[in-house]
Design a protein around this motif. Structure first.
Motif, short mmCIF file in Angstrom:
data_model
loop_
_atom_site.label_atom_id
_atom_site.label_comp_id
_atom_site.label_asym_id
_atom_site.label_seq_id
_atom_site.Cartn_x
_atom_site.Cartn_y
_atom_site.Cartn_z
N GLU A 197 3.40 5.73 -22.07
CA GLU A 197 2.03 5.22 -22.19
C GLU A 197 1.06 6.38 -22.40
O GLU A 197 1.06 7.36 -21.64
CB GLU A 197 1.67 4.45 -20.93
N GLY A 198 0.23 6.30 -23.44
CA GLY A 198 -0.65 7.41 -23.82
C GLY A 198 -1.58 7.86 -22.71
O GLY A 198 -1.74 9.06 -22.48
N ALA A 199 -2.20 6.91 -22.00
CA ALA A 199 -3.13 7.28 -20.94
C ALA A 199 -2.42 8.02 -19.81
O ALA A 199 -2.94 8.99 -19.26
CB ALA A 199 -3.82 6.03 -20.40
N VAL A 200 -1.20 7.58 -19.47
CA VAL A 200 -0.43 8.25 -18.42
C VAL A 200 -0.13 9.69 -18.81
O VAL A 200 -0.32 10.63 -18.01
CB VAL A 200 0.88 7.48 -18.13
N LEU A 201 0.30 9.90 -20.05
CA LEU A 201 0.64 11.25 -20.51
C LEU A 201 -0.59 12.16 -20.54
O LEU A 201 -0.49 13.35 -20.23
CB LEU A 201 1.28 11.19 -21.89
N LYS A 202 -1.74 11.60 -20.87
CA LYS A 202 -2.96 12.42 -20.90
C LYS A 202 -3.38 12.82 -19.48
O LYS A 202 -3.85 13.94 -19.26
CB LYS A 202 -4.08 11.68 -21.62
N VAL A 203 -3.22 11.91 -18.52
CA VAL A 203 -3.52 12.27 -17.13
C VAL A 203 -2.54 13.35 -16.66
O VAL A 203 -2.93 14.32 -16.02
CB VAL A 203 -3.45 11.05 -16.20
N TYR A 204 -1.28 13.18 -17.01
CA TYR A 204 -0.28 14.21 -16.67
C TYR A 204 -0.70 15.58 -17.25
O TYR A 204 -0.60 16.61 -16.59
CB TYR A 204 1.09 13.83 -17.24
N GLY A 205 -1.14 15.57 -18.52
CA GLY A 205 -1.55 16.82 -19.17
C GLY A 205 -2.75 17.44 -18.48
O GLY A 205 -2.82 18.66 -18.29
N ALA A 206 -3.72 16.60 -18.06
CA ALA A 206 -4.89 17.10 -17.35
C ALA A 206 -4.51 17.69 -16.00
O ALA A 206 -5.05 18.72 -15.58
CB ALA A 206 -5.92 15.98 -17.18
N VAL A 207 -3.56 17.04 -15.33
CA VAL A 207 -3.08 17.54 -14.04
C VAL A 207 -2.37 18.88 -14.23
O VAL A 207 -2.51 19.80 -13.40
CB VAL A 207 -2.15 16.50 -13.39
N PHE A 208 -1.63 19.02 -15.33
CA PHE A 208 -1.00 20.31 -15.66
C PHE A 208 -2.07 21.41 -15.75
O PHE A 208 -1.92 22.48 -15.16
CB PHE A 208 -0.27 20.17 -17.01
N CYS A 209 -3.15 21.13 -16.49
CA CYS A 209 -4.22 22.12 -16.66
C CYS A 209 -4.90 22.43 -15.33
O CYS A 209 -5.20 23.59 -15.03
CB CYS A 209 -5.25 21.61 -17.65
N MET A 210 -5.14 21.39 -14.53
CA MET A 210 -5.79 21.56 -13.23
C MET A 210 -5.00 22.51 -12.34
O MET A 210 -5.54 23.46 -11.77
CB MET A 210 -5.91 20.20 -12.55
N PHE A 211 -3.69 22.28 -12.24
CA PHE A 211 -2.91 23.09 -11.30
C PHE A 211 -2.55 24.45 -11.89
O PHE A 211 -2.29 25.39 -11.14
CB PHE A 211 -1.64 22.34 -10.87
N PHE A 212 -2.54 24.57 -13.20
CA PHE A 212 -2.39 25.88 -13.83
C PHE A 212 -3.48 26.81 -13.32
O PHE A 212 -3.21 27.94 -12.87
CB PHE A 212 -2.48 25.74 -15.35
N GLY A 326 7.32 12.14 -12.60
CA GLY A 326 6.63 12.70 -13.77
C GLY A 326 5.38 13.45 -13.37
O GLY A 326 5.08 14.53 -13.89
N TYR A 327 4.63 12.87 -12.43
CA TYR A 327 3.39 13.51 -11.96
C TYR A 327 3.69 14.87 -11.34
O TYR A 327 3.05 15.88 -11.67
CB TYR A 327 2.70 12.61 -10.94
N VAL A 328 4.66 14.89 -10.42
CA VAL A 328 5.03 16.16 -9.76
C VAL A 328 5.54 17.17 -10.77
O VAL A 328 5.25 18.36 -10.68
CB VAL A 328 6.09 15.89 -8.66
N SER A 329 6.28 16.69 -11.78
CA SER A 329 6.83 17.59 -12.80
C SER A 329 5.72 18.28 -13.60
O SER A 329 5.73 19.50 -13.77
CB SER A 329 7.74 16.80 -13.73
N PHE A 330 4.75 17.50 -14.09
CA PHE A 330 3.64 18.09 -14.84
C PHE A 330 2.78 18.99 -13.94
O PHE A 330 2.32 20.05 -14.36
CB PHE A 330 2.79 16.99 -15.46
N TYR A 331 2.56 18.55 -12.71
CA TYR A 331 1.76 19.30 -11.74
C TYR A 331 2.32 20.71 -11.55
O TYR A 331 1.61 21.72 -11.69
CB TYR A 331 1.77 18.51 -10.43
N TYR A 332 3.62 20.78 -11.28
CA TYR A 332 4.22 22.08 -11.00
C TYR A 332 4.62 22.84 -12.26
O TYR A 332 4.84 24.05 -12.19
CB TYR A 332 5.40 21.93 -10.04
N SER A 333 4.68 22.16 -13.40
CA SER A 333 4.81 22.91 -14.67
C SER A 333 3.58 23.79 -14.85
O SER A 333 3.68 24.96 -15.23
CB SER A 333 4.94 21.95 -15.86
N GLY A 334 2.41 23.18 -14.58
CA GLY A 334 1.17 23.97 -14.62
C GLY A 334 1.20 25.09 -13.61
O GLY A 334 0.79 26.22 -13.90
#
Length: 382
Positions: A197-212, A326-334
């Motif tokens: 889902e596009g919205a889910v992936l965009k939130v994941y991407g934003a979370v990546f940037c936040m925790f980076f 997925g959320y934890v994965s993007f979070y800690y990728s950042g």
């Protein structure tokens, strides 16, 4: 499992993740390595945290999350004892990597248990409490590690963590919880496809940037304090992390802020803007302004975290374990990239270039939130 018990487990699990951070300059001196190399102690843990949660999310879609939480906590306790006795920096990295493989099992198990056990307002409230416990664990993990190191030796704090993790794990009665999932017939790839889902992936991407941005600043904060403000004592460095504790208060206010905002997307966009401003202020070489900006930075990060985590649980069509994996994965990728790459910039170009790097990434996160809102507002108000 009662929620207070889970929250206490969360605090000590986050001790494992963040205790080395204020000691990085100590490890750099003790093992004669450069700051960016010392920072790799955090990267070694966050790298598997960036990859493993999706695998654990699929596993938890079919198994009892509390059983996996119990096993993970026992292993983390034993790994803390191993961390004390390894004789070289390379072996420290190996232990941290093994901890990084285990931590996502524990984190995904906890968030999945909450996602499976609560709905609607109770989900928002209890996910916020969980995030608050992660803040407390991150804060006291850093401060107590620095304090123990100053008063006794850094190894003493690891004995405390190891004992408490094993004790708490043995008191989890996993048989009291039954996974309600009815989709066990799906293949692993089918679970992951539900995250497209596009919205889910965009939130994941934003979370990546936040925790980076967050991981970068907190990882190299000891070096900035030492080089820019001449603060070298581990206890004083630990106390500077007190601004982090404000994040706990800010995250508790997230449900109230959400009620005042037109939508979660509006709140996320506003707080990402605030996050960007705080990074600009962190370029200051005046200690008082730097500390104020650091406090604002931490508060903004945790409001984003407290808003984004329940949001993806509400909009995702995947099972809670896969969504949170997925959320934890993007979070800690950042976190993995943020704990390493900006350090190279800092090492070669200094504090201002370091902050400009973080600002660029933060603005990317803001752009993703605005994009998701504009794309979906015709049907869901973003």
């Amino acid at each position: 499992m009662r929620l207070p018990h889970l929250l206490v487990c969360s605090v000590f699990i986050f001790f494992v993740l963040y205790a080395p951070q204020p000691l990085l300059s100590l490890f750099a001196n003790e093992f004669s390595v450069a700051p960016a190399v010392a920072g790799s102690l955090m990267t070694a843990t966050m790298l598997p945290l960036a990859i493993a949660p999706l695998v654990y999310g699929v596993l938890l879609a079919k198994h009892n999350p509390l059983l996996i939480l119990r096993i993970a906590m026992v292993f983390l306790g034993l790994s803390c004892l191993l961390f004390i006795y390894v004789p070289s920096f390379e072996l420290l990295l190996l232990v941290r990597f093994l901890q990084g493989l285990t931590l996502p099992a524990a984190l995904t198990a906890m968030t999945s248990y909450i996602g499976m056990s609560y709905r609607a307002d109770a989900l928002q409230k209890n996910m916020t409490l969980y995030i608050g416990s992660s803040i407390i664990g991150g804060y006291f993990g850093r401060v107590l590690a620095a304090l123990f190191s100053d008063l006794w030796h850094w190894q003493s704090f690891y004995y405390v963590i190891a004992f408490m993790l094993i004790f708490l794990a043995l008191t989890i009665k996993h048989s009291r919880f039954t996974n309600p999932s009815t989709k066990s017939q799906l293949l692993p790839l089918d679970y992951i496809k539900q995250l497209k889902e596009g919205a889910v992936l965009k939130v994941y991407g934003a979370v990546f940037c936040m925790f980076f941005c967050f991981a970068a600043l907190l990882n190299y904060l000891p070096f900035i304090l030492q080089n820019t403000f001449l603060i070298t004592n581990t206890r004083d460095i630990g106390l500077v992390y007190s601004g982090y504790l404000v994040g706990a208060l800010a995250s508790i206010a997230a449900p109230w802020l959400l009620k005042k905002a037109p939508s979660a997307w509006h709140l996320l966009a506003a707080v990402f803007s605030f996050y960007s401003v705080s990074i600009i202020l962190l370029m200051s070489h005046q200690l008082s302004l730097f500390l104020i900006a650091f406090t604002l930075f931490c508060g903004a990060m945790f409001v984003i975290h407290s808003t984004a985590a329940p949001l993806v649980n509400k909009i995702s069509k995947a099972p809670p374990s896969v969504t949170n994996g997925g959320y934890v994965s993007f979070y800690y990728s950042g976190g993995a990239l943020g704990s390493l790459l900006p350090g190279v910039v800092y090492q070669h170009y200094g504090q201002t270039a370091f902050m400009l790097t973080l600002l660029t990434v933060c603005l990317c996160g803001l752009s993703l939130i605005v994009w998701a809102y504009l794309e979906g507002k015709n049907t869901t108000r973003g």
